[in-house]
Write a protein that holds these residues in place. Structure first.
Motif, PDB file in Angstrom:
ATOM      1  N   SER A  73       0.862  -1.181   0.000  1.00 58.93           N
ATOM      2  CA  SER A  73       0.000   0.000   0.000  1.00 58.93           C
ATOM      3  C   SER A  73       0.898   1.230   0.000  1.00 58.93           C
ATOM      4  O   SER A  73       2.127   1.106  -0.044  1.00 58.93           O
ATOM      5  CB  SER A  73      -0.941  -0.022   1.210  1.00 58.93           C
ATOM      6  OG  SER A  73      -0.234  -0.225   2.416  1.00 58.93           O
TER       7      SER A  73
ATOM      8  N   THR B 229       0.262   7.190   4.060  1.00 58.41           N
ATOM      9  CA  THR B 229      -0.539   8.416   4.000  1.00 58.41           C
ATOM     10  C   THR B 229       0.237   9.635   4.503  1.00 58.41           C
ATOM     11  O   THR B 229      -0.037  10.757   4.098  1.00 58.41           O
ATOM     12  CB  THR B 229      -1.824   8.253   4.834  1.00 58.41           C
ATOM     13  OG1 THR B 229      -1.468   7.852   6.159  1.00 58.41           O
ATOM     14  CG2 THR B 229      -2.744   7.199   4.215  1.00 58.41           C
TER      15      THR B 229
ATOM     16  N   TYR C 232      -6.116   0.594  -2.023  1.00 54.09           N
ATOM     17  CA  TYR C 232      -5.688   0.136  -0.692  1.00 54.09           C
ATOM     18  C   TYR C 232      -6.514   0.844   0.374  1.00 54.09           C
ATOM     19  O   TYR C 232      -7.242   1.812   0.100  1.00 54.09           O
ATOM     20  CB  TYR C 232      -4.194   0.386  -0.479  1.00 54.09           C
ATOM     21  CG  TYR C 232      -3.788   1.840  -0.507  1.00 54.09           C
ATOM     22  CD1 TYR C 232      -3.717   2.600   0.660  1.00 54.09           C
ATOM     23  CD2 TYR C 232      -3.462   2.467  -1.708  1.00 54.09           C
ATOM     24  CE1 TYR C 232      -3.353   3.940   0.635  1.00 54.09           C
ATOM     25  CE2 TYR C 232      -3.096   3.805  -1.756  1.00 54.09           C
ATOM     26  CZ  TYR C 232      -3.045   4.532  -0.583  1.00 54.09           C
ATOM     27  OH  TYR C 232      -2.687   5.851  -0.618  1.00 54.09           O
ATOM     28  N   GLY C 233      -6.391   0.367   1.608  1.00 50.88           N
ATOM     29  CA  GLY C 233      -7.126   0.975   2.704  1.00 50.88           C
ATOM     30  C   GLY C 233      -8.627   0.855   2.508  1.00 50.88           C
ATOM     31  O   GLY C 233      -9.142  -0.196   2.121  1.00 50.88           O
ATOM     32  N   GLU C 234      -9.343   1.941   2.739  1.00 55.28           N
ATOM     33  CA  GLU C 234     -10.802   1.916   2.673  1.00 55.28           C
ATOM     34  C   GLU C 234     -11.318   1.609   1.275  1.00 55.28           C
ATOM     35  O   GLU C 234     -12.402   1.043   1.110  1.00 55.28           O
ATOM     36  CB  GLU C 234     -11.361   3.253   3.169  1.00 55.28           C
ATOM     37  CG  GLU C 234     -12.822   3.202   3.565  1.00 55.28           C
ATOM     38  CD  GLU C 234     -13.137   2.200   4.672  1.00 55.28           C
ATOM     39  OE1 GLU C 234     -14.272   1.703   4.695  1.00 55.28           O
ATOM     40  OE2 GLU C 234     -12.249   1.908   5.506  1.00 55.28           O
TER      41      GLU C 234
ATOM     42  N   HIS D 151      -8.839  -3.180   8.095  1.00 54.95           N
ATOM     43  CA  HIS D 151      -7.471  -3.140   7.566  1.00 54.95           C
ATOM     44  C   HIS D 151      -6.530  -2.568   8.605  1.00 54.95           C
ATOM     45  O   HIS D 151      -6.911  -1.722   9.414  1.00 54.95           O
ATOM     46  CB  HIS D 151      -7.406  -2.336   6.260  1.00 54.95           C
ATOM     47  CG  HIS D 151      -7.531  -0.854   6.415  1.00 54.95           C
ATOM     48  ND1 HIS D 151      -8.724  -0.221   6.694  1.00 54.95           N
ATOM     49  CD2 HIS D 151      -6.591   0.131   6.331  1.00 54.95           C
ATOM     50  CE1 HIS D 151      -8.528   1.087   6.761  1.00 54.95           C
ATOM     51  NE2 HIS D 151      -7.231   1.336   6.555  1.00 54.95           N
TER      52      HIS D 151
ATOM     53  N   PRO E   5      -2.690  -1.027   8.622  1.00 56.41           N
ATOM     54  CA  PRO E   5      -1.441  -0.630   7.948  1.00 56.41           C
ATOM     55  C   PRO E   5      -0.222  -1.141   8.705  1.00 56.41           C
ATOM     56  O   PRO E   5      -0.210  -1.188   9.937  1.00 56.41           O
ATOM     57  CB  PRO E   5      -1.507   0.900   7.960  1.00 56.41           C
ATOM     58  CG  PRO E   5      -2.960   1.218   8.108  1.00 56.41           C
ATOM     59  CD  PRO E   5      -3.517   0.133   8.990  1.00 56.41           C
TER      60      PRO E   5
ATOM     61  N   GLY F 167       2.701   2.132   6.707  1.00 52.78           N
ATOM     62  CA  GLY F 167       1.737   2.072   5.616  1.00 52.78           C
ATOM     63  C   GLY F 167       2.258   1.523   4.307  1.00 52.78           C
ATOM     64  O   GLY F 167       1.540   1.540   3.302  1.00 52.78           O
TER      65      GLY F 167
ATOM     66  N   THR G 293      -0.309  -3.419   3.994  1.00 51.73           N
ATOM     67  CA  THR G 293      -1.530  -3.435   4.794  1.00 51.73           C
ATOM     68  C   THR G 293      -2.044  -4.864   4.904  1.00 51.73           C
ATOM     69  O   THR G 293      -2.005  -5.624   3.930  1.00 51.73           O
ATOM     70  CB  THR G 293      -2.615  -2.534   4.175  1.00 51.73           C
ATOM     71  OG1 THR G 293      -2.134  -1.180   4.116  1.00 51.73           O
ATOM     72  CG2 THR G 293      -3.895  -2.568   4.999  1.00 51.73           C
TER      73      THR G 293
END
Length: 243
Positions: free
Chosen positions: A164, A167, A209-211, A227, A229, A233, A236
């Motif tokens: 991923s 952020t 990735y993520g949400e 999820h 991280p 990050g 994930t």
């Protein structure tokens, strides 16, 4: 949906065919280069996947995109009686079979060539299903995830480990520079297939990735989607279940 990235841009072959060819070509060097590229941190990530699966006390496990079988071998720590590693690359599977034989795990782990988007198993077969660094190589992500949901038992656990993008702006800048320049350069120096590691970098950069991936899993029908991280990050771990 993510942009479709293929390993060999001058080829008209499907992504699936190209990914198979790529992994067949780099199979013998894959483990060593993987450790170098990830600085060995991928070993720690896989251990976390094993701990999550172990909590379910599974009788049987399917490890999709098993490659050379690293995660399948780690999953023996769950005490599952049957672990199946499935992959489209016979070259990767052959390396894995040798590793499994050397560790005398043949009675627990079987390596099967197969397509994640057309799984050769009946519905509601597995207590746990895992995919480590493989979902971004699916030709059709939603089709592959739908197949996984089909063969997962109700209340079973599905765990994805995938790359991923951080952020945090500072970490993201460093990650992008490493992925865009360093990773392909390492692959070019040490790999038999110079485009392989460029593809692995590019496919990671455009994969949801993520949400975003959570929402795709929910759309398919998975429940309890979460999820976590890892390492600022850069990877994930996703967990989900089946009603």
């Amino acid at each position: 949906m993510s942009k479709k990235v293929k390993p060999y841009k001058d080829s008209e072959a499907t992504k699936k065919a190209q990914v198979t060819k790529m992994f067949d070509t780099i199979s013998k060097e894959y483990d060593g280069l993987n450790r170098v590229i990830s600085f060995g941190i991928d070993v720690k990530w896989r251990k976390k996947v094993v701990e999550l699966v172990k909590q379910k006390q599974p009788e049987n496990i399917l490890d999709i995109a098993t490659g050379t079988g690293d995660l399948a071998i780690n999953l023996t720590e769950t005490s599952a009686k049957e672990i199946i590693g499935l992959d489209i690359s016979d070259g990767m599977l052959e390396v894995g079979r040798q590793k499994i034989s050397d560790k005398k795990l043949d009675s627990v782990i079987s390596m099967v060539i197969g397509d994640s988007e057309d799984l050769p198993f009946e519905a509601n077969t597995f207590d746990a299903i895992t995919v480590a660094f493989g979902v971004r190589n699916f030709e059709n992500l939603e089709k592959g995830l739908t197949e996984i949901l089909r063969v997962l038992k109700p209340d079973g656990i599905f765990v994805i480990l995938e790359t991923s993008v951080p952020t945090n702006p500072v970490f993201k800048l460093g990650y992008n520079a490493y992925s865009k320049f360093m990773l392909p350069a390492i692959g070019k120096l040490f790999s038999r297939d110079r485009v392989a590691y460029k593809y692995l970098s590019e496919s990671a950069s455009v994969f949801p990735y993520g949400e975003q991936l959570n929402n795709i899993l929910r759309k398919i029908g998975f429940i309890n989607v979460e999820h976590k991280p890892q390492t600022m990050g850069v990877a994930t771990i996703y967990t989900a279940s089946k009603a």
